[in-house]
Motif scaffolding. Structure first.
Motif, PDB file in Angstrom:
ATOM      1  N   LEU A 728       0.840  -1.210   0.000  1.00  0.00           N
ATOM      2  CA  LEU A 728       0.000   0.000   0.000  1.00  0.00           C
ATOM      3  C   LEU A 728       0.871   1.255   0.000  1.00  0.00           C
ATOM      4  O   LEU A 728       0.573   2.229  -0.696  1.00  0.00           O
ATOM      5  CB  LEU A 728      -0.914   0.000   1.238  1.00  0.00           C
ATOM      6  CG  LEU A 728      -2.093  -0.984   1.152  1.00  0.00           C
ATOM      7  CD1 LEU A 728      -2.689  -1.232   2.531  1.00  0.00           C
ATOM      8  CD2 LEU A 728      -3.163  -0.437   0.207  1.00  0.00           C
ATOM      9  N   ALA A 729       1.948   1.202   0.786  1.00  0.00           N
ATOM     10  CA  ALA A 729       2.849   2.357   0.839  1.00  0.00           C
ATOM     11  C   ALA A 729       3.438   2.620  -0.539  1.00  0.00           C
ATOM     12  O   ALA A 729       3.632   3.760  -0.959  1.00  0.00           O
ATOM     13  CB  ALA A 729       3.947   2.108   1.867  1.00  0.00           C
ATOM     14  N   GLN A 730       3.679   1.538  -1.260  1.00  0.00           N
ATOM     15  CA  GLN A 730       4.230   1.690  -2.609  1.00  0.00           C
ATOM     16  C   GLN A 730       3.178   2.297  -3.564  1.00  0.00           C
ATOM     17  O   GLN A 730       3.457   3.220  -4.303  1.00  0.00           O
ATOM     18  CB  GLN A 730       4.626   0.307  -3.102  1.00  0.00           C
ATOM     19  CG  GLN A 730       5.732   0.356  -4.105  1.00  0.00           C
ATOM     20  CD  GLN A 730       6.152  -1.066  -4.461  1.00  0.00           C
ATOM     21  OE1 GLN A 730       5.646  -2.057  -3.929  1.00  0.00           O
ATOM     22  NE2 GLN A 730       7.090  -1.162  -5.355  1.00  0.00           N
ATOM     23  N   ARG A 731       1.958   1.728  -3.458  1.00  0.00           N
ATOM     24  CA  ARG A 731       0.899   2.202  -4.351  1.00  0.00           C
ATOM     25  C   ARG A 731       0.572   3.673  -4.079  1.00  0.00           C
ATOM     26  O   ARG A 731       0.326   4.444  -4.999  1.00  0.00           O
ATOM     27  CB  ARG A 731      -0.352   1.337  -4.138  1.00  0.00           C
ATOM     28  CG  ARG A 731      -1.520   1.755  -4.991  1.00  0.00           C
ATOM     29  CD  ARG A 731      -2.637   0.730  -4.900  1.00  0.00           C
ATOM     30  NE  ARG A 731      -3.838   1.187  -5.563  1.00  0.00           N
ATOM     31  CZ  ARG A 731      -4.958   0.495  -5.639  1.00  0.00           C
ATOM     32  NH1 ARG A 731      -5.008  -0.710  -5.109  1.00  0.00           N
ATOM     33  NH2 ARG A 731      -6.015   0.979  -6.243  1.00  0.00           N
ATOM     34  N   TYR A 732       0.550   4.040  -2.796  1.00  0.00           N
ATOM     35  CA  TYR A 732       0.198   5.423  -2.437  1.00  0.00           C
ATOM     36  C   TYR A 732       1.446   6.186  -1.982  1.00  0.00           C
ATOM     37  O   TYR A 732       1.458   6.846  -0.956  1.00  0.00           O
ATOM     38  CB  TYR A 732      -0.875   5.413  -1.342  1.00  0.00           C
ATOM     39  CG  TYR A 732      -2.159   4.765  -1.805  1.00  0.00           C
ATOM     40  CD1 TYR A 732      -2.956   5.380  -2.764  1.00  0.00           C
ATOM     41  CD2 TYR A 732      -2.566   3.516  -1.310  1.00  0.00           C
ATOM     42  CE1 TYR A 732      -4.125   4.780  -3.215  1.00  0.00           C
ATOM     43  CE2 TYR A 732      -3.733   2.913  -1.754  1.00  0.00           C
ATOM     44  CZ  TYR A 732      -4.506   3.552  -2.713  1.00  0.00           C
ATOM     45  OH  TYR A 732      -5.662   2.970  -3.164  1.00  0.00           O
ATOM     46  N   SER A 733       2.530   6.045  -2.760  1.00  0.00           N
ATOM     47  CA  SER A 733       3.804   6.673  -2.397  1.00  0.00           C
ATOM     48  C   SER A 733       3.780   8.160  -2.760  1.00  0.00           C
ATOM     49  O   SER A 733       2.759   8.686  -3.209  1.00  0.00           O
ATOM     50  CB  SER A 733       4.930   5.982  -3.155  1.00  0.00           C
ATOM     51  OG  SER A 733       4.715   6.221  -4.533  1.00  0.00           O
ATOM     52  N   SER A 872       4.516  16.386   7.205  1.00  0.00           N
ATOM     53  CA  SER A 872       5.433  15.666   8.110  1.00  0.00           C
ATOM     54  C   SER A 872       5.793  14.280   7.549  1.00  0.00           C
ATOM     55  O   SER A 872       6.909  13.807   7.697  1.00  0.00           O
ATOM     56  CB  SER A 872       4.793  15.533   9.483  1.00  0.00           C
ATOM     57  OG  SER A 872       3.516  14.961   9.337  1.00  0.00           O
ATOM     58  N   GLY A 873       4.831  13.645   6.857  1.00  0.00           N
ATOM     59  CA  GLY A 873       5.103  12.293   6.347  1.00  0.00           C
ATOM     60  C   GLY A 873       5.785  12.303   4.992  1.00  0.00           C
ATOM     61  O   GLY A 873       6.072  11.246   4.436  1.00  0.00           O
ATOM     62  N   GLY A 874       6.030  13.460   4.424  1.00  0.00           N
ATOM     63  CA  GLY A 874       6.668  13.531   3.118  1.00  0.00           C
ATOM     64  C   GLY A 874       5.864  14.410   2.183  1.00  0.00           C
ATOM     65  O   GLY A 874       4.911  15.089   2.589  1.00  0.00           O
ATOM     66  N   LYS A 875       6.230  14.346   0.885  1.00  0.00           N
ATOM     67  CA  LYS A 875       5.574  15.211  -0.092  1.00  0.00           C
ATOM     68  C   LYS A 875       4.280  14.563  -0.598  1.00  0.00           C
ATOM     69  O   LYS A 875       4.245  13.373  -0.863  1.00  0.00           O
ATOM     70  CB  LYS A 875       6.534  15.426  -1.260  1.00  0.00           C
ATOM     71  CG  LYS A 875       6.178  16.624  -2.095  1.00  0.00           C
ATOM     72  CD  LYS A 875       7.330  17.059  -2.988  1.00  0.00           C
ATOM     73  CE  LYS A 875       7.620  16.010  -4.038  1.00  0.00           C
ATOM     74  NZ  LYS A 875       8.630  16.384  -5.002  1.00  0.00           N
ATOM     75  N   ILE A 876       3.234  15.376  -0.714  1.00  0.00           N
ATOM     76  CA  ILE A 876       1.946  14.874  -1.241  1.00  0.00           C
ATOM     77  C   ILE A 876       1.598  15.689  -2.476  1.00  0.00           C
ATOM     78  O   ILE A 876       1.678  16.926  -2.454  1.00  0.00           O
ATOM     79  CB  ILE A 876       0.812  15.080  -0.198  1.00  0.00           C
ATOM     80  CG1 ILE A 876       1.140  14.397   1.130  1.00  0.00           C
ATOM     81  CG2 ILE A 876      -0.524  14.618  -0.754  1.00  0.00           C
ATOM     82  CD1 ILE A 876       1.013  12.907   1.114  1.00  0.00           C
TER      83      ILE A 876
END
Ligand code: SF4
Length: 1015
Positions: A728-733, A872-876
């Motif tokens: 999931l982390a990969q799909r929604y990276s 905080s968790g990274g770029k969106i």
């Protein structure tokens, strides 16, 4: 030349005496011809078996009355074919039509087309035939009487006249010819040495006349009757009446047997004392013979469980067991369901109508399609049917379903024709959800529409020439061709369906033959289908041979006669079920019955039926009743139940109240055993591997159910996909591009997001004509976009150009947004225009110094820059389409998003993280599109003609006020949602108190909360 009547109680050796007589006759003359008349198949089979046991049945013919009518006719050199049920039904139908056309039907004219009327006439004619009532006598009797009686007599006379024309005979009319043959030739049956008539409880007038003539010609006749001469007991009243009738008509020599009845103790006790007004001794029982269950369904299960136990533990063959009930219509499906579960074969005396066979139902559904203008759901069901081959692959049918949904085809070929054209020209801008108001999936994107349309043509061709009326024979020919073109007969694979096809052939033949009798007449397609349905309803389905092998016999209480079983269960001994509630016959009333010698409909001897039924059991008897009605009210026992109960003490009755305490050894199926095991929290037969496996599965199911019943959703059974976190982390990276609506979906309910976005499931709603909400949204957005963009370019007042812009958009709307204008489209257009006008007036009134500068501004789409948030968790990365951007004289910017709905657009919706679109669009206008500093933004509620209470400039939260706080809150939610999605956290927990109606999971979700209002 001698006629003897052997009357004695049940199981006292009447049949044995008959067999002794047969043996004696054959001893005297080894070539002696013996005829044995019995009432049903079961009695015939048992008589045959007993005869074989006693030394063989050479020269003995065992059959029903109609077999011997036929025999007599053949002896006299006459062969008269007997009409089938379907043809009889058709002839009655045609007779009614003819009498109605000739103006002789007034009383029954209102019901002349009803299927029930034809069935009633069929039964009435059969009764009149059996009572030897001639049409002339009936006409004479009804002359000057009521129209109801006289019209019935006319119909009877015409029906028999048609039969005569045909040269065939109905089954009840056969006896008339046989009687005539015996009267005309006194040597017809003189070769018969002995006639045995065994197992009957009553005889019609025609049967008595036939027996009298036969008895006069054969050497000897013996008739058995269950009862006691001179008895005053209720249970023997019918036998007394039959005795009197036989005595009057045949003057037989009355005999009896003095053997004790060979019955099990409780049955014998009932035989002697039930409903006996004299003093009765009570009998103490250790084993129950009466059972009370909560419902009729449980009653059926208990009866079959009892039989299965006898079969398994005492090796009683299933074909030596029977179940009788007065209400077979209710119990038949209940028994069938329980028997399927218990692995028992059942054989019903009452067969299912042909029209209920799946194969025939499929044919009827297909044939009625043109009459109902091809309702889409029924049409697709027909295309999916395994009984037809339309030249379409499964994928084709699925694609056709997509075409229906995309083009909203509700009914009719015209809609299909319009849909193909429309879909070929449709324009689809967005391939992904940008705005839930306008989003429509392009379902047919990868479908070759032209090829699909051509393949469907074959289906339309099937019904291309049904407009012209034709004769029944020509219609039948058309139908046969249609079925064979669709490989209907080739696709039949089960014995049950094969039997249905052969009965279908019988019904079609009846349609053709009936036309020969009443003359050829052209009928339209609708009439042909009505006639076909009627013919199919009159035919019953043959039971497959496999199902008849080693099967428990199930019949009506009135059919309990002649045959004997080791075990018999009698069902339905509660008030209203048995004794049955008697109603007068509205067609053949009681006075008429009395005058013409027909059996009365009222005051039938139901106690005698009860006696016959329980004495069918040799050793084991179970009488059951439901003690609760469907609505949970107490159900009173039948008087016969009370009468039986009064005879016993001890353990005679068992009341089933709950399965919890029942020994698992009594379970009749693995399902039942496991069910009881779960209730009792242990499985006794744990050493069985298969059961053990199923027990483990249940334990897992238990854990899942426990999780789903917990107040708060958590754990692997409640949307926690932590094991999939890495994928999931990969799909929604960081590379994934988000839309506001997807994030809002997660905010509304994580499981909704999972089902909708991760699994790509869509809710499938019933098709309705007109525009769907997404099309309405698109229409409004397009008009507002053009009004403002053109007014900006041409410096005109938006209100002045609204009508002309709207007219242009309406003109191209069906093609552009993919819908078919309904008959109400013109009205709808003016209503929608009025709504827009009011909305535009309000929008202009609030505009002040703001100037619209951009419309439908995309970001993150088609090469436009994404909105990128560093959280905080990274770029969106985010994308979307901003409906409108305004600028004020200071160069400041505001964003507007149009909404057709008006709910969930308040400040709290952003505070709770349910509405994130506006602040996202604000940030996008400012940072991604660099349109200037955004100072405000709001949703414009088109239908309500006002702005939302959520405005970016006056946003407030516990952390502060203003647009920057709105951005901060939004970023916090986005950060949280994306992190949870990447962790695999998809708990079904709707943020609101109710679930949105558009949630695809709402059809199965165990946490669904109803009450959502879609505005
Ligand atoms: S039905 Fe309700 S709880 Fe279930 S997924 Fe949909 S919104 Fe969530």
């Amino acid at each position: 030349m001698t006629i003897e009547l052997l009357i004695a109680p049940a199981a006292t050796g009447k049949t044995a005496t008959c067999i002794d007589q047969i043996r004696a006759a054959q001893k005297e003359n080894p070539l002696a011809q013996v005829w044995v008349l019995v009432p049903n198949q079961q009695t015939a089979a048992q008589f045959r078996a007993r005869l074989a046991e006693s030394g063989g049945g050479m020269g003995v013919r065992i059959g029903f009355f109609h077999h011997f009518y036929q025999e007599i006719l053949e002896e006299n050199g006459r062969f008269v074919p007997v009409i089938s049920q379907a043809l009889s039904h058709r002839l009655i139908q045609e007779t009614v039509r003819e009498v109605s056309t000739s103006g002789d039907l007034t009383h029954y004219d209102a019901i002349k087309d009803k299927l029930g009327f034809f069935s009633v006439l069929k039964d009435s004619f059969a009764e009149l035939r059996s009572a030897l009532v001639s049409p002339e006598a009936f006409l004479d009797y009804t002359r000057g009487s009521t129209p109801a009686r006289h019209e019935l007599a006319i119909l009877y006379e015409r029906f028999l006249a048609h039969l005569g024309t045909l040269g065939w005979i109905d089954s009840e009319g056969q006896v008339w010819l046989a009687i005539e043959a015996l009267e005309n030739n006194s040597a017809t049956a003189s070769h018969v040495s002995l006639v045995v008539v065994d197992g009957f409880t009553a005889f019609t007038a025609a049967q008595r006349r036939f027996l009298k003539l036969l008895g006069q010609q054969a050497d000897e006749m013996i008739i058995t009757l269950t009862g006691e001469p001179e008895s005053a007991r209720m249970v023997h009243r019918r036998a007394q009446k039959v005795l009197q009738e036989l005595d009057a008509d045949l003057s037989p020599k009355i005999m009896t047997v003095n053997h004790p009845a060979l019955l099990g103790t409780p049955i014998l006790h009932m035989e002697k004392y039930v409903l006996n007004p004299e003093a009765v001794e009570e009998c103490e029982l250790q084993e129950p013979i009466m059972l009370e269950a909560r419902s009729q369904s449980e009653e059926a299960r208990e009866a079959l469980r009892w039989i299965k136990q006898l079969h398994v533990r005492q090796s009683i063959p299933l074909n030596r067991c029977a179940i009788y009930t007065a209400d077979l219509n209710t119990y038949q499906p209940l028994l069938r369901a329980a028997a399927d579960e218990f692995g028992l074969n059942l054989r019903f005396s009452q067969r299912d109508p042909l029209s209920e066979s799946p194969a025939i139902l499929s044919v009827l559904n297909l044939l009625t399609l043109p009459l109902e203008n091809y309702p889409t759901r029924t049409l697709l069901n027909a295309l999916h049917s395994p009984y037809f081959q339309f030249g379409l692959e499964n994928q084709d049918v699925e694609n056709l379903e997509k075409v229906c949904r995309q083009a909203i085809i509700v009914t009719g070929k015209e809609q299909w024709d319009a849909a193909w054209k429309m879909l070929a020209r449709k324009r689809q801008d967005y391939a992904e959800a940008l705005d839930e108001e306008r989003y429509r999936l392009d379902l047919t994107a990868n479908v070759d529409l032209l090829a699909l349309k051509q393949r469907l043509e074959r289906f339309w061709d099937l019904f291309a020439r049904i407009e012209s009326p034709r004769s029944q024979a020509r219609w039948v020919e058309w139908l046969e061709t249609l079925l064979s073109n669709m490989s209907f007969y080739d696709l039949i694979s089960t014995e049950r369906d094969r039997a249905a096809c052969s009965s279908l052939g019988e019904a079609l033949r009846a349609l053709v033959v009936s036309e020969k009798v009443v003359g050829e007449r052209e009928v339209d397609y609708g009439q042909f289908i009505t006639d076909l349905q009627s013919a199919l309803n009159s035919v019953n389905l043959e039971e497959p041979t496999e199902a008849r092998k080693n099967a428990v016999f199930i019949g009506k209480l009135v059919e309990a006669r002649g045959s004997r079983y080791q075990a018999v269960a009698l069902l339905g001994f509660s008030e209203g079920l048995f004794p049955i509630v008697e109603n007068p016959d509205p067609f053949l009333d009681e006075d008429l019955r009395k005058d013409l010698g027909l059996e009365p409909r009222l005051k039938r001897e139901q106690a005698s039926t009860f006696y016959q039924a329980f004495t069918r059991a040799n050793t084991h008897l179970l009488i059951t009743r439901p003690y609760l009605s469907e609505d949970g009210e107490a159900w009173e026992p039948s008087p016969y139940w009370q009468a039986a109960k009064a005879l016993f003490t001890g353990q005679a009755i068992i009341k089933i109240q709950s399965f919890e305490g029942r020994p698992q050894a009594e379970a009749a199926s693995p399902q039942e055993l496991l069910f009881w095991g779960v209730q009792q929290r242990q499985l006794i037969y744990a050493e069985d591997d298969e059961l053990q496996q199923r027990w483990q599965n249940l334990a897992n199911a238990h854990r899942i159910l426990d999780a789903r019943r917990a107040k708060h959703a958590e754990g692997v059974y409640e949307g926690d996909l932590f094991e999939q976190a890495s994928s999931l982390a990969q799909r929604y990276s960081a590379g994934h591009s988000w839309s506001a609506s997807r994030l809002e979906a997660y905010g509304n309910c994580p499981y909704l997001f999972f089902v909708n976005s991760a699994l790509n499931l869509e809710i499938s709603k019933p098709l309705e004509p007109g525009l769907d909400p997404a099309q309405v949204g698109s229409l409004y957005h397009r008009i507002l976009e053009l009004v403002y963009s053109e007014s900006m370019i041409n410096h005109t007042d938006p209100l002045e150009i609204l009508d002309s812009v709207a007219a242009r958009v309406f003109e191209s709307a069906p093609e552009m947004f993919g819908f078919r204008p309904s008959a109400l489209w013109e009205v709808e257009k003016s209503q929608r225009l009025e709504k827009l006008r009011k909305s535009l007036q309000a929008l202009e009134a609030e505009r002040g110094a703001w100037q619209p500068i951009a419309f439908e501004k995309k970001f993150g789409i088609q090469g436009t820059p994404h909105l990128e948030l560093k959280l905080s968790g990274g770029k969106i990365r985010l994308h979307g389409v901003i409906d409108r951007v305004d600028r004020n004289p200071n160069g400041e910017i505001r964003v507007i998003d149009y909404k057709t709905g008006s709910s969930h657009l308040g400040r709290p919706d952003l505070q709770k993280g349910l509405r994130l679109q506006l602040p996202i669009y604000g940030m996008a206008a400012q940072d991604a599109l660099q349109l200037g500093e955004v100072v405000d933004g709001f949703y414009w509620k088109i239908n309500d003609a006002c702005a939302s209470s959520l405005q970016l400039s006056n946003f407030e939260s516990e952390h502060g006020k203003g647009i920057e706080k709105a951005y901060q809150v939004t970023k916090d939610y986005i950060s949280k949602y994306v992190a949870r999605i990447q962790e695999g956290s998809f708990m079904p927990e709707p943020h609101n108190t109710v679930c949105p109606s558009y949630c695809p999971a709402s059809q199965w979700c165990w946490r669904y909360r109803a009450g959502y209002k879609n505005e």
